[in-house]
Enzyme design. Structure first.
Site, PDB file in Angstrom:
ATOM      1  N   LYS A 170      -9.633   2.406  -1.900  1.00 16.54           N
ATOM      2  CA  LYS A 170      -9.749   1.740  -0.321  1.00 16.54           C
ATOM      3  C   LYS A 170     -11.294   2.193   0.210  1.00 16.54           C
ATOM      4  O   LYS A 170     -11.217   3.522   0.261  1.00 16.54           O
ATOM      5  CB  LYS A 170      -8.851   1.895   0.613  1.00 16.54           C
ATOM      6  CG  LYS A 170      -8.795   1.103   1.708  1.00 16.54           C
ATOM      7  CD  LYS A 170      -7.561   1.342   2.572  1.00 16.54           C
ATOM      8  CE  LYS A 170      -7.175   0.868   3.750  1.00 16.54           C
ATOM      9  NZ  LYS A 170      -5.975   1.233   4.507  1.00 16.54           N
ATOM     10  N   GLU A 178       0.803  -1.166  -0.013  1.00 13.76           N
ATOM     11  CA  GLU A 178       0.053   0.034  -0.085  1.00 13.76           C
ATOM     12  C   GLU A 178       1.088   1.274  -0.036  1.00 13.76           C
ATOM     13  O   GLU A 178       1.932   1.346   0.749  1.00 13.76           O
ATOM     14  CB  GLU A 178      -0.828  -0.094   1.385  1.00 13.76           C
ATOM     15  CG  GLU A 178      -1.748   0.770   1.436  1.00 13.76           C
ATOM     16  CD  GLU A 178      -2.479   0.775   2.649  1.00 13.76           C
ATOM     17  OE1 GLU A 178      -2.016   0.110   3.768  1.00 13.76           O
ATOM     18  OE2 GLU A 178      -3.606   1.412   3.091  1.00 13.76           O
ATOM     19  N   CYS A 228      -5.121  -3.755   2.412  1.00 10.05           N
ATOM     20  CA  CYS A 228      -4.966  -3.360   4.028  1.00 10.05           C
ATOM     21  C   CYS A 228      -6.311  -3.682   4.775  1.00 10.05           C
ATOM     22  O   CYS A 228      -6.726  -4.817   4.921  1.00 10.05           O
ATOM     23  CB  CYS A 228      -4.168  -2.356   4.247  1.00 10.05           C
ATOM     24  SG  CYS A 228      -3.109  -2.269   5.700  1.00 10.05           S
TER      25      CYS A 228
END
Lengths: 267, 267
Positions: free
Chosen positions: A111, A41, A144
């Site tokens: 995300k 990330e 993540c």
């Protein structure tokens, strides 16, 4: 098929250094003949921002930015790479995962579950996580902290993902083990590429890993060392959703009883 | 509050013996001053049936049956117990978990995800898994293979369960570890009461366990020995859904993006 996870330590304010580190990882992945590569990330920016300027200076357009161009070039030799990028878009800055394959920018996932201070720097994405087709197989993408929401891996698997590609900057101790459960409950491979190092006061946990649909660890890297880990996999093994000879992970589901999952709870 | 898990070995065709084994476990739980007790799945019948007659002879009405009456009596001293029972109902035979508290039959959950040959002997339940209030706290109930469907623990937690009570007859090696993930992703305690022993050709894995909302094992029993394990817990710790100081496990969810979870997939 050789599935690789790259582990590295991007650093806030070192945008030039981050490009150099990306080049080194891509070179190692090239030498190791990786076919599908996952990188951490926010690899173009580092993670522990203190000012908006730091975020803005590191952010790049996809696929025009510097890191994007390197990734695009790497993907030209019949390869796929997904990398976490600090993305500058018309409607804000996002914590994104960009997918490049065979010299094309395939998709960008923004995300949807932001962690901690990411809420200060990024807009949350507002679209379902994507699955891309590549070389006859299907790859899902999440980033993540999405690991903590079982809905994400579930959605990717229901959309046909055989492998979940998972750029990460992990600080909590839970994710690597949870991804084993994600593999088992969805019958998928997972590849988590985590970063390493300590940035300002935050230490990242490394241990990038690849799991198979039975939750077995095919590879797990160290806590601290940069590099590329990999495993030889047959993604099509994830098409078999029989957990036992009479239990299919998907057709045994009872979606008509799951409606609470999509309801917004009362205050 | 003392949360207990009873581990024992019911046996098919030994209905009298199963009652004796239940009495022994309830006596031990009484001596250990357990407040909330979880007992294994199908404790009145055993598991590895070969004929319908075996199922029918073991099945009992809830709460009129023999095991139910013992459980009801045990619960009279300001206690709650959930036990897996082979249930005879008007509309079929079910793999159920019955909840008794303070001398009352509170509810019965009929397992919605049947495992392997259970599909030959039982009707699947058709109702969302329940959460019951008891002594100021909320307890969710699921049975064995429900562990493999993250939707179940999620639904229980969204309905307010602080503790998930989980009767089981586990044969696969995955569940105990997966329950750690269930705890973490939902911020709940879990108590899995598993059976032990080998019945016909099937060996059960024991290792009954209790986890806390951070996924820590508070107790884990052996693979083979009958008895009652327990942990002192404060169920209200599960009301705190902050995984970090800025991440709430529930309000961080994005239910509007989860609609695929409730859709029936195409054939």
């Amino acid at each position: 098929m050789k599935l690789g996870v790259g582990q590295m330590a991007p650093r806030v304010t070192e945008n030039e250094g981050n490009i150099a580190r990306l080049k080194a990882i891509l070179k190692e992945a090239d030498e190791k003949d990786i076919d599908v590569l996952v990188l951490p990330e926010l690899l173009n920016s580092g993670y522990v921002f203190e000012t908006e300027e730091e975020v803005e200076e590191a952010a790049e357009s996809i696929p025009e930015g510097r890191a994007s161009k390197l990734l695009l070039a790497w993907s030209e030799k019949d390869r796929l790479v997904v990398a976490g990028l600090c993305e500058r878009a018309d409607n804000g800055i996002f914590n994104s995962a960009a997918v490049f394959a065979k010299g094309n920018h395939v998709t960008t996932y923004r995300k949807i579950h932001l962690f901690q201070n990411e809420k200060d720097w990024f807009q949350p994405g507002n679209e379902e996580p994507p699955v891309v087709s590549y070389d006859g197989h299907r790859y899902g993408v999440m980033v993540c902290f999405d690991w903590a929401f079982p809905e994400v891996a579930r959605i990717l698997a229901l959309k046909g993902a055989e492998v979940i590609l998972h750029p990460a900057n992990l600080v909590l101790p839970y994710c690597q083990r949870a991804m084993i459960t994600r593999s088992i409950e969805n019958g998928v491979f997972t590849a988590t590429a985590n970063r390493i190092g300590t940035e300002r006061d935050v230490t990242f946990t490394g241990n990038s890993q690849i799991t198979n649909p039975r939750g077995e660890l095919l590879t797990q890297m160290s806590e601290e060392k940069a590099g590329v880990g990999w495993a030889e996999i047959k993604p099509e093994e994830a098409l078999d959703k029989m957990m036992t000879d009479r239990n299919h992970l998907f057709t045994d589901r009872r979606p008509s009883l799951y409606s609470r999952i999509t309801q917004v709870p009362d205050d």
